[in-house]
Design a protein around this motif. Structure first.
Motif, mmCIF file in Angstrom:
data_model
loop_
_atom_site.group_PDB
_atom_site.id
_atom_site.type_symbol
_atom_site.label_atom_id
_atom_site.label_comp_id
_atom_site.label_asym_id
_atom_site.label_seq_id
_atom_site.Cartn_x
_atom_site.Cartn_y
_atom_site.Cartn_z
ATOM 1 N N VAL A 119 9.735 45.758 -118.972
ATOM 2 C CA VAL A 119 10.794 46.409 -118.208
ATOM 3 C C VAL A 119 12.002 46.602 -119.112
ATOM 4 O O VAL A 119 12.670 45.636 -119.501
ATOM 5 C CB VAL A 119 11.204 45.559 -116.982
ATOM 6 C CG1 VAL A 119 12.129 46.361 -116.067
ATOM 7 C CG2 VAL A 119 9.989 45.051 -116.228
ATOM 8 N N ASP A 120 12.266 47.843 -119.488
ATOM 9 C CA ASP A 120 13.399 48.133 -120.369
ATOM 10 C C ASP A 120 13.719 49.612 -120.250
ATOM 11 O O ASP A 120 12.806 50.430 -120.164
ATOM 12 C CB ASP A 120 13.048 47.787 -121.826
ATOM 13 C CG ASP A 120 14.287 47.583 -122.689
ATOM 14 O OD1 ASP A 120 15.097 48.533 -122.791
ATOM 15 O OD2 ASP A 120 14.446 46.492 -123.253
ATOM 16 N N ALA A 125 7.591 46.368 -127.851
ATOM 17 C CA ALA A 125 7.043 45.263 -127.053
ATOM 18 C C ALA A 125 5.567 45.515 -126.717
ATOM 19 O O ALA A 125 4.755 44.592 -126.771
ATOM 20 C CB ALA A 125 7.859 45.076 -125.781
ATOM 21 N N ARG A 126 5.227 46.761 -126.415
ATOM 22 C CA ARG A 126 3.843 47.122 -126.098
ATOM 23 C C ARG A 126 2.939 46.792 -127.281
ATOM 24 O O ARG A 126 1.871 46.202 -127.113
ATOM 25 C CB ARG A 126 3.746 48.616 -125.759
ATOM 26 C CG ARG A 126 2.314 49.103 -125.569
ATOM 27 C CD ARG A 126 2.273 50.609 -125.310
ATOM 28 N NE ARG A 126 2.556 50.944 -123.936
ATOM 29 C CZ ARG A 126 1.643 50.965 -122.969
ATOM 30 N NH1 ARG A 126 0.389 50.666 -123.222
ATOM 31 N NH2 ARG A 126 1.977 51.288 -121.751
ATOM 32 N N GLU A 185 4.449 49.678 -118.142
ATOM 33 C CA GLU A 185 5.878 49.824 -118.403
ATOM 34 C C GLU A 185 6.654 50.250 -117.162
ATOM 35 O O GLU A 185 6.111 50.909 -116.277
ATOM 36 C CB GLU A 185 6.101 50.873 -119.504
ATOM 37 C CG GLU A 185 5.493 50.501 -120.835
ATOM 38 C CD GLU A 185 5.726 51.550 -121.908
ATOM 39 O OE1 GLU A 185 6.622 52.411 -121.741
ATOM 40 O OE2 GLU A 185 5.008 51.515 -122.924
ATOM 41 N N ALA A 186 7.926 49.833 -117.149
ATOM 42 C CA ALA A 186 8.870 50.284 -116.125
ATOM 43 C C ALA A 186 10.220 50.431 -116.818
ATOM 44 O O ALA A 186 10.539 49.668 -117.724
ATOM 45 C CB ALA A 186 8.970 49.266 -114.990
ATOM 46 N N GLU A 187 11.013 51.434 -116.398
ATOM 47 C CA GLU A 187 12.284 51.616 -117.091
ATOM 48 C C GLU A 187 13.492 51.004 -116.383
ATOM 49 O O GLU A 187 14.599 51.057 -116.894
ATOM 50 C CB GLU A 187 12.537 53.070 -117.474
ATOM 51 C CG GLU A 187 12.170 54.128 -116.495
ATOM 52 C CD GLU A 187 12.378 55.514 -117.098
ATOM 53 O OE1 GLU A 187 13.433 56.094 -116.812
ATOM 54 O OE2 GLU A 187 11.502 56.001 -117.818
ATOM 55 N N ASN A 188 13.258 50.391 -115.212
ATOM 56 C CA ASN A 188 14.348 49.665 -114.544
ATOM 57 C C ASN A 188 13.748 48.662 -113.567
ATOM 58 O O ASN A 188 12.543 48.679 -113.304
ATOM 59 C CB ASN A 188 15.313 50.638 -113.845
ATOM 60 C CG ASN A 188 14.626 51.451 -112.765
ATOM 61 O OD1 ASN A 188 14.092 50.911 -111.803
ATOM 62 N ND2 ASN A 188 14.618 52.768 -112.934
ATOM 63 N N LEU A 218 8.113 40.937 -119.403
ATOM 64 C CA LEU A 218 9.186 40.932 -120.405
ATOM 65 C C LEU A 218 10.229 41.900 -119.877
ATOM 66 O O LEU A 218 9.942 43.086 -119.702
ATOM 67 C CB LEU A 218 8.669 41.403 -121.767
ATOM 68 C CG LEU A 218 7.542 40.598 -122.402
ATOM 69 C CD1 LEU A 218 7.138 41.212 -123.734
ATOM 70 C CD2 LEU A 218 7.938 39.146 -122.587
ATOM 71 N N THR A 219 11.422 41.415 -119.603
ATOM 72 C CA THR A 219 12.424 42.287 -118.996
ATOM 73 C C THR A 219 13.761 42.256 -119.724
ATOM 74 O O THR A 219 14.204 41.213 -120.192
ATOM 75 C CB THR A 219 12.636 41.943 -117.500
ATOM 76 O OG1 THR A 219 13.568 42.879 -116.937
ATOM 77 C CG2 THR A 219 13.160 40.531 -117.289
ATOM 78 N N ASP A 220 14.369 43.426 -119.785
ATOM 79 C CA ASP A 220 15.722 43.562 -120.303
ATOM 80 C C ASP A 220 16.684 43.114 -119.206
ATOM 81 O O ASP A 220 16.291 42.913 -118.054
ATOM 82 C CB ASP A 220 15.970 45.034 -120.664
ATOM 83 C CG ASP A 220 17.270 45.259 -121.419
ATOM 84 O OD1 ASP A 220 17.855 44.282 -121.927
ATOM 85 O OD2 ASP A 220 17.703 46.421 -121.507
#
Length: 124
Positions: A10-11, A20-21, A33-36, A53-55
């Protein structure tokens, strides 16, 4: 190839997601993946990943809010959650762990450091 384990990255940065991938796929994970945080929650409701793994700083929903909402879901107990963020102050780390993250990696991160941290958590 895959071990049946999934990792949700998540980033809001496509570059960070790609880095990260590469790391987690090299460890045998299938990357999603997710962008938010909002998009990440939808993905978690559909299928709970083994590793997240998250931002922290993202539009729509912050990583902190995402982890807090994720941990409110009973099935999230099986997921290992790690913040990967540039927010490295002790107070930030404390806040991240307090809402339910298992660990914390400060950006910029290196392949070896991420692998070591995930192995220490038992998800490597």
């Amino acid at each position: 190839m895959g071990n049946g384990k999934t990792c949700l990255i998540v980033d809001d940065s496509r570059v960070i997601r790609k880095v990260a991938r590469g790391i987690v796929e090299g460890m045998g994970y299938t990357a999603v993946e997710a962008e938010n945080g909002e998009e990440a929650l939808i993905r978690c409701k559909a299928e709970m990943p083994h590793l997240v793994l998250t931002d922290w700083n993202m539009p729509v929903m912050s990583g902190l809010e995402f982890v807090e909402k994720l941990r409110a879901m009973p099935e999230s107990k099986t997921a290992t959650v790690v913040f990967c963020t540039s927010k490295g102050d002790v107070a930030d780390i404390h806040d991240g762990i307090a809402v339910g993250a298992d660990d914390y990696i400060v950006k910029p991160f290196e392949d070896d450091a991420v692998r070591a941290k995930l192995e220490k958590l038992g998800v490597g």
